[in-house]
Design an enzyme around this catalytic site. Structure first.
Site, PDB file in Angstrom:
ATOM      1  CB  CYS A  84      -0.946   0.014   1.212  1.00 37.29           C
ATOM      2  SG  CYS A  84      -0.084   0.169   2.790  1.00 37.29           S
ATOM      3  CB  CYS A  95       4.474  -0.241   1.762  1.00 38.05           C
ATOM      4  SG  CYS A  95       3.479  -1.530   2.522  1.00 38.05           S
ATOM      5  CG  ASP A 119       7.720  28.182 -33.841  1.00 36.67           C
ATOM      6  OD1 ASP A 119       8.015  29.352 -34.126  1.00 36.67           O
ATOM      7  OD2 ASP A 119       8.320  27.176 -34.289  1.00 36.67           O
ATOM      8  CG  ASP A 173      10.479  23.387 -34.267  1.00 39.04           C
ATOM      9  OD1 ASP A 173      10.090  24.566 -34.154  1.00 39.04           O
ATOM     10  OD2 ASP A 173      11.230  22.992 -35.174  1.00 39.04           O
ATOM     11  CG  ASP A 210       9.955  27.588 -30.567  1.00 39.61           C
ATOM     12  OD1 ASP A 210       9.728  28.790 -30.772  1.00 39.61           O
ATOM     13  OD2 ASP A 210       9.976  26.729 -31.465  1.00 39.61           O
TER      14      ASP A 210
END
Length: 712
Positions: free
Chosen positions: A12, A15, A417, A600, A604
């Site tokens: 769980c 833990c 862009d 890209d 940017d």
């Protein structure tokens, strides 16, 4: 320094919190995150791996060794097998226990038989719960195992006391035995369902080739002139020559040096049609050669290949915690101790205030212990993230974990862009006025230039199969163009001030028009433009249908920008923007609502980081990919909408799971405590255990429903 360890044995989120607490106290550890759903620990700092492993082992958990397959998948597979065997064994013993308890109450030596059948269930099959609960005695906190160990032990030892006549009462060995069986069954079903959430990583790992045919060169490299040797893929080195025959997988990333074929790249691009490959073309590891044979030189091996990077990316995304998960971890860390206190209060109330028999009071207390396990709460976020990011990876959409999912919620505006995002990023010759001779003369001079427009003209000539002339006296004319002599005649290619219809038409379309002169006389014009990607227009249309506002931002002049935007159907354009100004423009747009930026290039990166959601094209620069929250591997503008819809749908699953987990515990604890017993609504401990398991399974199953959705 960052280290990643795969841990098995967690039951769980408590833990996971216990391991985080232990590792966080080690000298040199600067930060640690343990994800229960993936079983992975990420540790930052200067600390020896052996010390980390010892700390984890001391808590009763195990660090799995990494193998050729994803350690997440392999460790989960081992745990699943253990749980299956334990569940079957517990079921075999649980059946006669149930029958004796319910239907054969006068059976000879019934109680002693129940004792003999229950004891191995309690201490052999239930050993995992005792082992996991030892942390509370070491001062490391309580977990789900603590709740189960306390509940089943109370039922078992009370029954033993009655059996040996230490005090009067009723035995209920079946409560202990059936509870452990139902818990094991629930854990097995949960683990089996959970394993499906990480199928994406397993499938990605299986895509790769296992071995490759390397070539030992005899002389000149040609197919048939080498010695072939098959070796495991992980033994390949950069520069190795590899032969790929029809039907075989490409072993690693590289470039073809001999032969040609068609390669199925659908695992990367999603396109079903095979791609033609010839000398000089790049090939990607994991793709499938369909027809011809070819030799390629390895350029990226091991963890550097695209496939390995995608697998690593997805694993990191699935291990990263969303803000909601961090809240769940905090709640779980105090939830278990709180439940133990509530269980004791329930026992005291029914025993002292209500005056019911001890066995009945104990039954209520045990039911509270076992129904309250915070497993569903711990699984609510990571399972949805695992399914969502896994689906994305298979579709070429890489999402950087839960935080990126949350960022996608409420996005209203998409800012694109232009160059390399909506357009191909490479100028192409659109039209020539003056015929092929104008094109040939221009290319003959431009072959000496590195300018993108020059490369576009030379490329066009090669496609047309025209012969280039030898030039002399090549030179650049500052701000104008280039010049050179062909057969002693001066040829100039550069800007034009002409007002001819051809020039005005193409400039109106956003193209650059080059003027070609010979001996001072205009021979013709060449229109060059960066063309739109195939799906850019449809991508913008789809976004507008979903009520997103689309904006294009570019460094191009207003005329060029408006021409491109008009063709795409984008209404708002921000032109003449310098790279350093992009981020400021995004800040301004953010004042009107949440913004996603798609880019890209290196320039940017600031805009990608400052936008509410950064979406980077996979074919762009490494800086852009590192900065973006989502990476589109296929460079397809259509994936912008797909990625946002997938992210939003995944986060909606997170929120629903989170609500369900809270609601379940808020409703389940009062029922288990007997609050509604006057209405005849009660919950026996063994059924409480089954209900607890169901809550976890329902959360995981709800996450898996994401796979049924279509994000096209």
């Amino acid at each position: 320094m960052k280290q990643e360890l795969q841990i098995s044995g967690m039951h769980c989120t408590a833990c996971a919190a216990k391991i985080e607490g232990k590792l966080g106290k080690l000298k040199g550890v600067q930060g640690v995150s343990v994800n229960f759903a993936t079983g992975k620990a990420v540790i930052h700092g200067e600390v020896e791996e052996a010390e980390l492993k010892k700390a984890i082992n001391d808590l009763g958990y195990k660090v799995e060794e990494a193998g050729p397959v994803s350690p997440t998948a392999s460790s989960r597979g081992g745990e699943l097998r253990k749980l299956r065997h334990s569940t079957i064994f517990a079921g075999i013993l649980a059946v006669p226990i149930f029958l004796l308890s319910m239907f054969f109450k006068e059976f000879p030596f019934r109680n002693w038989i129940l004792f003999l059948l229950t004891t191995p269930v309690q201490f052999y099959l239930g050993a995992r719960f005792y082992k996991g609960s030892l942390g509370i005695f070491k001062g490391m906190g309580a977990t789900m195992d603590t709740l189960v160990a306390l509940g089943t032990s109370a039922a078992y030892f009370y029954s033993v006391g009655v059996l040996f006549k230490l005090f009067p009462g009723e035995i209920f060995f079946e409560t202990s035995a059936l509870l452990i069986f139902f818990l094991l069954l629930g854990k097995y079903l949960e683990a089996r369902t959970l394993s499906k959430t990480s199928e994406a990583i397993k499938k990605l790992a299986e895509i790769g080739a296992k071995e490759a045919t390397t070539l030992i060169q005899n002389s000149k490299v040609k197919i048939g002139d080498y010695l072939e040797k098959k070796i495991p893929v992980f033994d390949l080195k950069i520069g190795d020559l590899i032969l790929v025959k029809p039907g075989e997988k490409v072993a690693v990333d590289g470039v073809i040096i001999d032969g040609e074929s068609f390669v199925d790249e659908s695992m990367v691009t999603g396109e079903s049609m095979p791609v033609e490959k010839k000398v000089g073309d790049k090939v990607i590891g994991g793709t499938v050669n369909k027809y011809g044979s070819f030799i390629f030189a390895a350029e990226k091996v091991g963890k550097e290949t695209l496939l390995s990077q995608i697998i690593e990316f997805v694993e990191k995304a699935q291990s990263a915690k969303a803000p909601t998960q961090k809240l769940a971890d905090k709640i779980s860390s105090v939830f278990v101790p709180g439940i133990i206190v509530i269980s004791l209060l329930v026992l005291g109330f029914w025993l002292i205030v209500a005056g019911v028999p001890f066995a009945s009071a104990l039954s209520f207390a045990i039911a509270v212990l076992v129904i309250s396990c915070p497993c569903a709460l711990g699984l609510a976020t990571p399972t949805a993230i695992m399914v969502g990011t896994g689906m994305g990876a298979q579709k070429g959409i890489l999402i950087k974990g839960g935080e990126a999912l949350q960022k996608a919620v409420g996005i209203k505006t998409i800012v694109f862009d232009k160059t390399g995002t909506l357009t191909k990023g490479e100028p192409e010759v659109q039209e020539v006025q003056g015929g092929q001779e104008v094109l040939r003369l221009a290319a003959s001079v431009e072959q000496k230039s590195e300018h993108p427009i020059a490369k576009a003209i030379v490329k066009k000539v090669k496609e047309e199969g025209l012969a280039l002339s030898r030039i002399e006296g090549f030179g650049a004319i500052g701000g104008v163009g280039v010049t050179g002599k062909i057969a002693r005649e001066k040829i100039t290619i550069g800007k034009t001030e002409s007002q001819e219809e051809f020039v005005k038409e193409w400039k109106g379309k956003g193209a650059t028009v080059a003027e070609v002169r010979a001996g001072g006389k205009i021979l013709g014009f060449i229109a060059v433009a960066d063309t739109l990607k195939e799906n850019s227009k449809r991508a913008v249309e789809n976004l507008k249908k979903e009520n997103f506002t689309t904006v294009m931002i570019t460094g191009d002049d207003e005329l060029t920008a408006q021409a491109i935007a008009s063709e795409l159907g984008i209404e708002k354009v921000i032109a003449n923007v310098m790279p350093e100004q992009k981020a400021k423009e995004i800040e301004t747009i953010k004042n009107q609502g949440k913004v996603a930026f798609v880019g890209d290039g290196i320039n940017d990166a600031p805009a990608l980081s400052i936008a509410d959601l950064g979406i980077a094209m996979g074919g762009g620069t490494e800086v852009a990919r590192e900065t973006g929250d989502i990476i589109l591997v296929k460079n397809d503008p259509l994936d912008v909408l797909r990625s946002i819809k997938l992210a939003q749908a995944t986060f909606n699953k997170v929120r629903f799971n989170f609500f369900w987990a809270f609601f379940y515990n808020l409703l389940g604890i009062p029922i288990a405590a007997g609050v509604f017993s006057s209405l005849g609504i009660t919950l026996k401990p063994e059924l409480a255990g089954l209900a607890m398991a169901f809550s976890s399974i329902s959360v995981v199953s709800n996450s898996l429903l994401l796979k049924k959705k279509n994000f096209s």
